[in-house]
Design a protein around this motif. Structure first.
Motif, PDB file in Angstrom:
ATOM      1  N   ARG A 197      29.518 -20.894  -4.647  1.00 21.75           N
ATOM      2  CA  ARG A 197      28.419 -19.937  -4.774  1.00 21.75           C
ATOM      3  C   ARG A 197      27.062 -20.633  -4.649  1.00 21.75           C
ATOM      4  NH1 ARG A 197      28.568 -18.019 -10.399  1.00 21.75           N
ATOM      5  NH2 ARG A 197      30.470 -17.031  -9.686  1.00 21.75           N
ATOM      6  N   PRO A 198      26.169 -20.069  -3.829  1.00 19.74           N
ATOM      7  CA  PRO A 198      24.808 -20.617  -3.763  1.00 19.74           C
ATOM      8  C   PRO A 198      24.044 -20.269  -5.043  1.00 19.74           C
ATOM      9  CG  PRO A 198      24.971 -18.656  -2.412  1.00 19.74           C
ATOM     10  CD  PRO A 198      26.356 -18.939  -2.921  1.00 19.74           C
ATOM     11  N   ALA A 199      22.983 -20.981  -5.296  1.00 20.57           N
ATOM     12  CA  ALA A 199      22.166 -20.725  -6.489  1.00 20.57           C
ATOM     13  C   ALA A 199      21.456 -19.375  -6.398  1.00 20.57           C
ATOM     14  CB  ALA A 199      21.153 -21.844  -6.671  1.00 20.57           C
ATOM     15  N   ALA A 200      21.088 -18.969  -5.194  1.00 22.15           N
ATOM     16  CA  ALA A 200      20.355 -17.718  -5.004  1.00 22.15           C
ATOM     17  C   ALA A 200      20.560 -17.229  -3.575  1.00 22.15           C
ATOM     18  CB  ALA A 200      18.875 -17.929  -5.266  1.00 22.15           C
ATOM     19  N   LEU A 201      20.262 -15.963  -3.363  1.00 24.13           N
ATOM     20  CA  LEU A 201      20.309 -15.356  -2.035  1.00 24.13           C
ATOM     21  C   LEU A 201      18.973 -14.680  -1.766  1.00 24.13           C
ATOM     22  CD1 LEU A 201      23.822 -13.661  -2.208  1.00 24.13           C
ATOM     23  CD2 LEU A 201      23.215 -15.693  -0.905  1.00 24.13           C
ATOM     24  N   GLU A 202      18.599 -14.641  -0.515  1.00 20.22           N
ATOM     25  CA  GLU A 202      17.373 -13.966  -0.111  1.00 20.22           C
ATOM     26  C   GLU A 202      17.692 -12.544   0.344  1.00 20.22           C
ATOM     27  OE1 GLU A 202      14.214 -15.195  -0.233  1.00 20.22           O
ATOM     28  OE2 GLU A 202      15.085 -16.954  -1.221  1.00 20.22           O
ATOM     29  N   PRO A 203      16.805 -11.582   0.053  1.00 17.94           N
ATOM     30  CA  PRO A 203      17.027 -10.221   0.562  1.00 17.94           C
ATOM     31  C   PRO A 203      16.933 -10.183   2.084  1.00 17.94           C
ATOM     32  CG  PRO A 203      14.927 -10.376  -0.607  1.00 17.94           C
ATOM     33  CD  PRO A 203      15.601 -11.713  -0.731  1.00 17.94           C
ATOM     34  N   ASN A 204      17.438  -9.113   2.641  1.00 20.59           N
ATOM     35  CA  ASN A 204      17.365  -8.926   4.085  1.00 20.59           C
ATOM     36  C   ASN A 204      15.915  -8.914   4.551  1.00 20.59           C
ATOM     37  OD1 ASN A 204      20.158  -8.559   4.634  1.00 20.59           O
ATOM     38  ND2 ASN A 204      20.032  -6.437   3.950  1.00 20.59           N
ATOM     39  N   PRO A 205      15.642  -9.559   5.689  1.00 22.31           N
ATOM     40  CA  PRO A 205      14.297  -9.426   6.269  1.00 22.31           C
ATOM     41  C   PRO A 205      14.063  -7.963   6.666  1.00 22.31           C
ATOM     42  CG  PRO A 205      15.599 -11.108   7.418  1.00 22.31           C
ATOM     43  CD  PRO A 205      16.509 -10.413   6.465  1.00 22.31           C
ATOM     44  N   PRO A 206      12.823  -7.505   6.647  1.00 23.11           N
ATOM     45  CA  PRO A 206      12.541  -6.104   6.959  1.00 23.11           C
ATOM     46  C   PRO A 206      13.001  -5.665   8.353  1.00 23.11           C
ATOM     47  CG  PRO A 206      10.574  -7.209   6.128  1.00 23.11           C
ATOM     48  CD  PRO A 206      11.629  -8.245   6.291  1.00 23.11           C
ATOM     49  N   ASP A 207      13.064  -6.598   9.299  1.00 25.01           N
ATOM     50  CA  ASP A 207      13.436  -6.214  10.662  1.00 25.01           C
ATOM     51  C   ASP A 207      14.929  -6.346  10.942  1.00 25.01           C
ATOM     52  OD1 ASP A 207      13.452  -8.996  10.589  1.00 25.01           O
ATOM     53  OD2 ASP A 207      12.595  -9.225  12.583  1.00 25.01           O
ATOM     54  N   LEU A 208      15.735  -6.632   9.925  1.00 27.06           N
ATOM     55  CA  LEU A 208      17.187  -6.741  10.107  1.00 27.06           C
ATOM     56  C   LEU A 208      17.844  -5.383   9.939  1.00 27.06           C
ATOM     57  CD1 LEU A 208      19.739  -8.529  10.462  1.00 27.06           C
ATOM     58  CD2 LEU A 208      19.804  -8.660   7.963  1.00 27.06           C
ATOM     59  N   LYS A 209      18.668  -5.017  10.895  1.00 25.05           N
ATOM     60  CA  LYS A 209      19.419  -3.762  10.812  1.00 25.05           C
ATOM     61  C   LYS A 209      20.899  -4.091  10.979  1.00 25.05           C
ATOM     62  CE  LYS A 209      20.081   0.745  12.745  1.00 25.05           C
ATOM     63  NZ  LYS A 209      19.356   1.956  12.887  1.00 25.05           N
ATOM     64  N   TRP A 210      21.697  -3.749   9.978  1.00 27.53           N
ATOM     65  CA  TRP A 210      23.148  -3.930  10.063  1.00 27.53           C
ATOM     66  C   TRP A 210      23.714  -2.784  10.882  1.00 27.53           C
ATOM     67  CZ3 TRP A 210      25.353  -8.320   8.628  1.00 27.53           C
ATOM     68  CH2 TRP A 210      24.645  -9.154   7.757  1.00 27.53           C
ATOM     69  N   LEU A 211      24.580  -3.109  11.842  1.00 22.90           N
ATOM     70  CA  LEU A 211      25.094  -2.108  12.786  1.00 22.90           C
ATOM     71  C   LEU A 211      26.540  -1.717  12.547  1.00 22.90           C
ATOM     72  CD1 LEU A 211      23.512  -3.614  16.011  1.00 22.90           C
ATOM     73  CD2 LEU A 211      22.628  -1.746  14.581  1.00 22.90           C
ATOM     74  N   GLY A 212      27.322  -2.554  11.886  1.00 26.61           N
ATOM     75  CA  GLY A 212      28.700  -2.165  11.639  1.00 26.61           C
ATOM     76  C   GLY A 212      29.609  -3.333  11.327  1.00 26.61           C
ATOM     77  N   LEU A 213      30.773  -2.975  10.818  1.00 27.90           N
ATOM     78  CA  LEU A 213      31.785  -3.930  10.406  1.00 27.90           C
ATOM     79  C   LEU A 213      33.116  -3.545  11.033  1.00 27.90           C
ATOM     80  CD1 LEU A 213      32.789  -6.215   8.424  1.00 27.90           C
ATOM     81  CD2 LEU A 213      33.310  -4.344   6.838  1.00 27.90           C
ATOM     82  N   SER A 267      33.315  -4.451   0.379  1.00 32.76           N
ATOM     83  CA  SER A 267      32.263  -4.186  -0.605  1.00 32.76           C
ATOM     84  C   SER A 267      31.151  -5.225  -0.504  1.00 32.76           C
ATOM     85  CB  SER A 267      32.839  -4.143  -2.025  1.00 32.76           C
ATOM     86  OG  SER A 267      33.213  -5.421  -2.488  1.00 32.76           O
ATOM     87  N   ARG A 268      31.494  -6.457  -0.131  1.00 33.76           N
ATOM     88  CA  ARG A 268      30.469  -7.483   0.053  1.00 33.76           C
ATOM     89  C   ARG A 268      29.620  -7.181   1.288  1.00 33.76           C
ATOM     90  NH1 ARG A 268      30.203 -12.242  -2.341  1.00 33.76           N
ATOM     91  NH2 ARG A 268      29.853 -13.348  -0.374  1.00 33.76           N
ATOM     92  N   TYR A 269      30.248  -6.707   2.360  1.00 33.47           N
ATOM     93  CA  TYR A 269      29.467  -6.305   3.536  1.00 33.47           C
ATOM     94  C   TYR A 269      28.479  -5.201   3.134  1.00 33.47           C
ATOM     95  CZ  TYR A 269      28.054  -4.079   7.847  1.00 33.47           C
ATOM     96  OH  TYR A 269      27.293  -3.534   8.856  1.00 33.47           O
ATOM     97  N   SER A 270      28.980  -4.185   2.426  1.00 33.79           N
ATOM     98  CA  SER A 270      28.094  -3.102   1.984  1.00 33.79           C
ATOM     99  C   SER A 270      26.988  -3.630   1.093  1.00 33.79           C
ATOM    100  CB  SER A 270      28.897  -2.021   1.253  1.00 33.79           C
ATOM    101  OG  SER A 270      29.755  -1.354   2.156  1.00 33.79           O
ATOM    102  N   ALA A 271      27.307  -4.601   0.248  1.00 28.21           N
ATOM    103  CA  ALA A 271      26.291  -5.198  -0.621  1.00 28.21           C
ATOM    104  C   ALA A 271      25.236  -5.940   0.201  1.00 28.21           C
ATOM    105  CB  ALA A 271      26.946  -6.129  -1.633  1.00 28.21           C
ATOM    106  N   PHE A 272      25.649  -6.612   1.280  1.00 31.08           N
ATOM    107  CA  PHE A 272      24.664  -7.245   2.160  1.00 31.08           C
ATOM    108  C   PHE A 272      23.760  -6.184   2.780  1.00 31.08           C
ATOM    109  CE2 PHE A 272      27.286 -11.154   2.259  1.00 31.08           C
ATOM    110  CZ  PHE A 272      26.278 -12.100   2.132  1.00 31.08           C
ATOM    111  N   VAL A 273      24.334  -5.085   3.261  1.00 27.06           N
ATOM    112  CA  VAL A 273      23.552  -4.011   3.869  1.00 27.06           C
ATOM    113  C   VAL A 273      22.548  -3.439   2.869  1.00 27.06           C
ATOM    114  CG1 VAL A 273      23.670  -1.681   4.855  1.00 27.06           C
ATOM    115  CG2 VAL A 273      25.343  -3.414   5.550  1.00 27.06           C
ATOM    116  N   LEU A 274      22.992  -3.263   1.626  1.00 28.28           N
ATOM    117  CA  LEU A 274      22.182  -2.602   0.597  1.00 28.28           C
ATOM    118  C   LEU A 274      21.362  -3.579  -0.254  1.00 28.28           C
ATOM    119  CD1 LEU A 274      24.906  -0.055  -0.529  1.00 28.28           C
ATOM    120  CD2 LEU A 274      22.965   0.365   1.011  1.00 28.28           C
ATOM    121  N   ASP A 275      21.407  -4.864   0.088  1.00 23.50           N
ATOM    122  CA  ASP A 275      20.680  -5.896  -0.670  1.00 23.50           C
ATOM    123  C   ASP A 275      21.077  -5.933  -2.148  1.00 23.50           C
ATOM    124  OD1 ASP A 275      19.168  -7.480   1.041  1.00 23.50           O
ATOM    125  OD2 ASP A 275      17.482  -6.073   1.089  1.00 23.50           O
TER     126      ASP A 275
END
Length: 134
Positions: free
Chosen positions: A67-83, A45-53
């Motif tokens: 836990r970090p204080a904050a996370l950055e959204p995926n850069p626009p040119d990042l494409k997740w390919l699989g787990l 579910s965390r992998y899916s959450a990374f994919v879906l921001d």
């Protein structure tokens, strides 16, 4: 990979054979939110959450001690390919490890994240603690 909404029957980003709402979507939103029943289900579910921001979900399922204080959204040119989950092992009732490989592509370059992640269950909920990269 397309970003499915929680109301779509699109395949879950985690690579299971289930639709997103019946797989990771149920842990992201709704009455079962944050209640993944195992370390492996939480990791998927965390992998899916990374994919879906889904950054609030990622922070909520990250153990407060690491836990970090904050996370950055995926850069626009990042494409997740699989787990690929290599193995999931319980180490007692409240500790587990999950070894996985997550593949992505950014700016035309392939990336492979191979991690042995550690999880802990507290008050009935699983949390990601940390991991070792290989």
């Amino acid at each position: 990979m397309a970003k499915p909404s929680r109301n779509t029957a699109a395949a879950c980003p985690c690579g299971s054979s289930q639709a997103y709402p019946e797989c990771c979507g149920r842990w992201h939103d709704g009455p079962l939110a944050l209640q993944a029943p195992s370390a492996e289900a939480l990791m998927r579910s965390r992998y899916s959450a990374f994919v879906l921001d889904k950054l609030p979900y990622l922070l909520a399922t990250w153990h407060p001690s690491t836990r970090p204080a904050a996370l950055e959204p995926n850069p626009p040119d990042l494409k997740w390919l699989g787990l690929t989950v290599k193995q999931a092992r319980d180490q007692g009732a409240d500790h587990a490890t999950v070894e996985f490989v997550a593949r992505s592509r950014q700016a035309g370059r392939a990336h492979r994240l191979h991690e042995l992640s550690r999880f802990v269950r507290e008050d009935g909920k699983w949390y990601y603690v940390d991991g070792d990269l290989s």
